[in-house]
Design a protein around this motif. Structure first.
Motif, PDB file in Angstrom:
ATOM      1  N   CYS A   4      -8.992  -1.777  -4.617  1.00 37.93           N
ATOM      2  CA  CYS A   4      -8.475  -0.447  -4.936  1.00 37.93           C
ATOM      3  C   CYS A   4      -8.074   0.299  -3.683  1.00 37.93           C
ATOM      4  N   TYR A   5      -7.110   1.213  -3.870  1.00 41.21           N
ATOM      5  CA  TYR A   5      -6.822   2.188  -2.838  1.00 41.21           C
ATOM      6  C   TYR A   5      -7.739   3.383  -3.077  1.00 41.21           C
ATOM      7  N   ALA A  22      -5.687   1.336  -8.714  1.00 39.72           N
ATOM      8  CA  ALA A  22      -5.831  -0.120  -8.732  1.00 39.72           C
ATOM      9  C   ALA A  22      -4.607  -0.766  -8.105  1.00 39.72           C
ATOM     10  N   GLN A  23      -4.852  -1.847  -7.389  1.00 41.57           N
ATOM     11  CA  GLN A  23      -3.737  -2.578  -6.776  1.00 41.57           C
ATOM     12  C   GLN A  23      -4.116  -4.051  -6.666  1.00 41.57           C
ATOM     13  N   LEU A 343       2.350   2.786  -3.359  1.00 36.13           N
ATOM     14  CA  LEU A 343       1.364   3.852  -3.209  1.00 36.13           C
ATOM     15  C   LEU A 343       2.056   5.210  -3.124  1.00 36.13           C
ATOM     16  N   LEU A 344       3.130   5.317  -2.342  1.00 36.29           N
ATOM     17  CA  LEU A 344       3.864   6.584  -2.225  1.00 36.29           C
ATOM     18  C   LEU A 344       4.438   7.011  -3.579  1.00 36.29           C
ATOM     19  N   THR A 386     -10.513   1.797   1.003  1.00 33.28           N
ATOM     20  CA  THR A 386     -10.843   0.513   0.377  1.00 33.28           C
ATOM     21  C   THR A 386      -9.568  -0.282   0.175  1.00 33.28           C
ATOM     22  N   GLY A 387      -9.563  -1.539   0.598  1.00 33.78           N
ATOM     23  CA  GLY A 387      -8.341  -2.330   0.487  1.00 33.78           C
ATOM     24  C   GLY A 387      -7.273  -1.757   1.389  1.00 33.78           C
ATOM     25  N   GLY A 388      -6.193  -1.315   0.822  1.00 33.50           N
ATOM     26  CA  GLY A 388      -5.184  -0.613   1.603  1.00 33.50           C
ATOM     27  C   GLY A 388      -4.266  -1.547   2.360  1.00 33.50           C
TER      28      GLY A 388
END
Length: 389
Positions: A4-5, A22-23, A343-344, A386-388
């Motif tokens: 997750c982001y 979520a990603q 994300l943007l 987290t993640g990212g």
């Protein structure tokens, strides 16, 4: 693999803003990781056969007449007082012109000069490694049986453990074969990023292989790197221009976390902007920076590093002006840019050049992303926790 982001913002108006999205990320194939690894793994040779090891190219500095490359390896590979050379993936040999020891860990930095262009490795986050995850390690072992010279090897392994206390920094344990001469070689995660330096093997007896391999997490290196000390050069290379002076990047203001409300100091910058978790404090004038008390972040100005000539990386693309890489010499992989754009879009943020102000800055491990403020996100600095990317 799913993660997750989580964007954490500074306290604004007494309330913290936290968003979780979520990603899905698709790991590279072993073949793709090998293509990356083979371009950055180098062979280290000493004057005697006992002084053989491996290393990884982590940085390049543009000089007046040539390029200065930085290689990370084990200290025990180069600790003997003798001449050392490096063999790069194009089979060229280079004289080591500078050696630095990293106190507190079995690590050393080597430098060499060349007019050729070589790739540099992308930095990963070793704090995100856990038992069961797949990693890859590479190097140039000593020749055995039918081999007549040292040749490149690529091995697959799984994380077997993390040590809370470790001698010489060897806190990462993983399985897989290992051969003499691979000490100092890189350990990669599933996205081809550097997460550790390989260096120790525990043998269980002749013919039975090894009980475990040990590596030094890359975050340990970045935490200790400001303490690096020069070692007398053991060579007599052809005289050349002095190493280019490296400009110290100003330390960005501390980040705020939405969970604890405590400020986090900036991070060491060999490749550099702030990283998530266990980030190393910036050393100022070789002294320990003291943690600052919590503050309210209000659209601070962030220096933008002017990137030198882009490095050529397999499968990479040029970066748009709203993405600043942690390592100015490193281009980006297309999937990373797609992840940033997604994300943007979810945040309804419009990207802007990082030279503009005011702006929203999203700080990741590998990149800083800039966007125009909107009703949901005011100007300031946010952190991918987290993640990212």
């Amino acid at each position: 693999m799913r993660f997750c982001y989580e964007l954490s913002a500074a306290l604004i108006g007494g309330a913290a803003i936290v968003l979780v999205q979520a990603q899905f990320a698709v790991a590279l194939t072993p073949e793709q990781v090998n293509n990356i690894a083979k371009d950055v793994t180098v062979r280290i040779d000493g004057s005697t056969s006992a002084s053989n090891g491996s290393g990884v190219i982590i940085e390049r500095q543009e000089g007046t007449d040539n390029i200065v490359y930085t290689v990370l390896t084990n200290w025990h590979v180069v600790e003997k007082p003798e001449q050392y050379t490096l063999r790069t993936p194009d089979d060229s040999t280079h004289v080591v012109s500078q050696i630095q020891r990293i106190p507190g860990a079995d690590l050393a930095i080597l430098r060499f000069r060349s007019d050729k262009s070589y790739n540099t490795v992308q930095r990963g986050n070793s704090d995100q490694l856990s038992e069961g995850q797949r990693v890859y390690f590479t190097g140039y072992p000593a020749p055995i049986q039918v081999e007549t010279k040292r040749s490149y090897r690529f091995f697959t392994a799984n994380i077997a453990g993390r040590l809370s206390t470790a001698k010489d920094g060897y806190a990462l344990v993983y399985d897989g074969p290992s051969l003499p001469g691979m000490s100092g070689g890189p350990v990669f995660d599933e996205n081809g990023r550097l997460v550790a330096i390989h260096g120790e093997t525990e043998s269980v007896g002749s013919g039975l292989g090894s009980a475990g391999n040990y590596g030094i997490p890359i975050n340990t290196f970045f935490a200790l790197q400001p303490q690096a000390t020069n070692v007398a050069v053991r060579t007599t290379p052809t005289p050349s221009a002095p190493l280019p002076t490296r400009t110290q990047t100003p330390t960005p203001p501390p980040l705020q976390t939405a969970v604890t409300g405590q400020s986090q100091p900036g991070t060491v910058r060999l490749s550099a902007p702030p990283t998530v978790q266990s980030a190393a404090p910036v050393a100022a004038n070789n002294s320990q920076t003291q943690a600052t008390p919590p503050t309210v972040i209000t659209s601070p100005a962030r220096p933008v590093v002017a990137a030198p000539r882009p490095n050529i990386v397999l499968g990479s693309v040029s970066l748009p002006e709203y993405i600043v890489p942690t390592n100015p010499n490193q281009n980006a992989f297309a999937p990373n840019i797609s992840k940033i754009n997604e994300l943007l879009q979810r945040e309804n943020l419009t990207p802007v050049a990082c030279t503009e102000n005011p702006k929203v800055e999203i700080i990741g491990v590998q990149y800083t992303v800039c966007a125009a403020p909107n009703a949901a996100r005011s100007a300031g600095r946010y952190e991918v926790r987290t993640g990212g990317f």
